[in-house]
Design a protein around this motif. Structure first.
Motif, PDB file in Angstrom:
ATOM      1  N   GLN A 142       4.063  -9.527   4.876  1.00  0.00           N
ATOM      2  CA  GLN A 142       3.978 -10.763   4.100  1.00  0.00           C
ATOM      3  C   GLN A 142       2.986 -10.553   2.969  1.00  0.00           C
ATOM      4  OE1 GLN A 142       2.829 -13.379   7.248  1.00  0.00           O
ATOM      5  NE2 GLN A 142       0.673 -12.919   7.048  1.00  0.00           N
ATOM      6  N   LEU A 143       2.913 -11.518   2.047  1.00  0.00           N
ATOM      7  CA  LEU A 143       2.008 -11.391   0.908  1.00  0.00           C
ATOM      8  C   LEU A 143       0.588 -11.109   1.388  1.00  0.00           C
ATOM      9  CD1 LEU A 143       3.246 -14.259  -1.436  1.00  0.00           C
ATOM     10  CD2 LEU A 143       3.762 -11.822  -1.569  1.00  0.00           C
ATOM     11  N   ARG A 144      -0.037 -10.136   0.762  1.00  0.00           N
ATOM     12  CA  ARG A 144      -1.397  -9.676   1.051  1.00  0.00           C
ATOM     13  C   ARG A 144      -1.548  -9.036   2.443  1.00  0.00           C
ATOM     14  NH1 ARG A 144      -1.989 -13.976  -2.337  1.00  0.00           N
ATOM     15  NH2 ARG A 144      -3.296 -13.626  -4.142  1.00  0.00           N
ATOM     16  N   TYR A 145      -0.442  -8.827   3.126  1.00  0.00           N
ATOM     17  CA  TYR A 145      -0.474  -8.197   4.447  1.00  0.00           C
ATOM     18  C   TYR A 145       0.834  -7.420   4.635  1.00  0.00           C
ATOM     19  CZ  TYR A 145      -2.248  -7.664   9.172  1.00  0.00           C
ATOM     20  OH  TYR A 145      -2.761  -7.145  10.345  1.00  0.00           O
ATOM     21  N   PHE A 146       1.036  -6.446   3.737  1.00  0.00           N
ATOM     22  CA  PHE A 146       2.289  -5.692   3.694  1.00  0.00           C
ATOM     23  C   PHE A 146       2.295  -4.553   4.710  1.00  0.00           C
ATOM     24  CE2 PHE A 146       1.791  -7.552  -0.500  1.00  0.00           C
ATOM     25  CZ  PHE A 146       3.077  -7.975  -0.815  1.00  0.00           C
ATOM     26  N   GLY A 147       3.488  -4.185   5.147  1.00  0.00           N
ATOM     27  CA  GLY A 147       3.621  -2.984   5.963  1.00  0.00           C
ATOM     28  C   GLY A 147       3.223  -1.757   5.164  1.00  0.00           C
ATOM     29  N   LEU A 148       3.576  -1.761   3.868  1.00  0.00           N
ATOM     30  CA  LEU A 148       3.143  -0.722   2.940  1.00  0.00           C
ATOM     31  C   LEU A 148       2.974  -1.362   1.570  1.00  0.00           C
ATOM     32  CD1 LEU A 148       2.463   2.185   2.229  1.00  0.00           C
ATOM     33  CD2 LEU A 148       4.912   2.632   1.957  1.00  0.00           C
ATOM     34  N   TRP A 149       1.814  -1.162   0.969  1.00  0.00           N
ATOM     35  CA  TRP A 149       1.470  -1.782  -0.303  1.00  0.00           C
ATOM     36  C   TRP A 149       0.856  -0.751  -1.231  1.00  0.00           C
ATOM     37  CZ3 TRP A 149       2.152  -5.670  -3.414  1.00  0.00           C
ATOM     38  CH2 TRP A 149       1.224  -5.944  -4.422  1.00  0.00           C
ATOM     39  N   LEU A 150       1.298  -0.761  -2.493  1.00  0.00           N
ATOM     40  CA  LEU A 150       0.682   0.048  -3.532  1.00  0.00           C
ATOM     41  C   LEU A 150       0.249  -0.896  -4.635  1.00  0.00           C
ATOM     42  CD1 LEU A 150      -0.059   2.830  -4.645  1.00  0.00           C
ATOM     43  CD2 LEU A 150       2.207   2.905  -5.696  1.00  0.00           C
ATOM     44  N   ALA A 151      -1.036  -0.961  -4.885  1.00  0.00           N
ATOM     45  CA  ALA A 151      -1.574  -1.862  -5.898  1.00  0.00           C
ATOM     46  C   ALA A 151      -1.135  -1.418  -7.287  1.00  0.00           C
ATOM     47  CB  ALA A 151      -3.100  -1.901  -5.815  1.00  0.00           C
ATOM     48  N   SER A 152      -1.203  -2.339  -8.230  1.00  0.00           N
ATOM     49  CA  SER A 152      -0.732  -2.066  -9.585  1.00  0.00           C
ATOM     50  C   SER A 152      -1.542  -0.993 -10.300  1.00  0.00           C
ATOM     51  CB  SER A 152      -0.709  -3.351 -10.418  1.00  0.00           C
ATOM     52  OG  SER A 152      -2.009  -3.886 -10.534  1.00  0.00           O
TER      53      SER A 152
END
Length: 167
Positions: free
Chosen positions: A72-82
């Motif tokens: 979910q938003l701000r709690y991703f399984g995998l996230w790459l910041a901009s």
């Protein structure tokens, strides 16, 4: 296909089956999945808990700016910041979308290397008019460059139009 290596040597990534859509909402299909390669090879397919497969947003102040998969938003399984330098794999205990554990060694990670491959043709219909810049042909690549706040030196450079005399 996105493959990342964090500074701790963990290798992991995601397969995005749908063309990227800029906007502050999740999209994608259940053919999207997460995977880990190192320390252990595993594939994590959707769990059908939710449809939060892919996320891409930039230029907003109140929502996350970057690329995300699952959770979910701000709690991703995998996230790459901009900034394309940091990310997270917030799966404690598991990512709801893919039932995957944390993919990186630490929840918040620094990116060491990243590779991206297009593995199937885009389903977006493109204007077949002649193009004079690779940036015209690949607007998705332009969006990623803008997301990373990278200078695009050739953005305003165009090949001259071919003008033929009727003589």
């Amino acid at each position: 296909l996105v493959v990342m290596k964090d500074e701790d040597g963990y290798i992991f990534g995601a397969y995005a089956d749908q063309d990227w859509e800029h906007g502050p909402k999740f999209f994608g299909t259940d053919r999207t999945f997460l995977f880990s390669i190192r320390p252990k090879f595993r594939i994590y397919r959707p769990s059908r808990v939710n449809n939060n497969f892919q996320y891409l947003d930039y230029g907003t102040k109140t929502l996350p700016n970057g690329i995300g998969f699952g959770g979910q938003l701000r709690y991703f399984g995998l996230w790459l910041a901009s900034d394309f330098q940091t990310g997270h794999s917030a799966a404690e205990p598991l990512c709801s979308t893919f039932q995957s554990p944390r993919l990186s060694k630490q929840q918040n990670f620094k990116l060491d290397e990243m590779e991206v491959w297009q593995v199937h043709p885009s389903l977006i219909e493109r204007d077949e008019a002649p193009k004079h810049s690779a940036m015209d042909t690949h607007p998705d690549a332009v969006a990623l460059l803008e997301l990373a706040n990278r200078k695009m030196y050739s953005k305003d450079v165009r090949a001259p139009e071919n003008v033929y005399d009727s003589d």
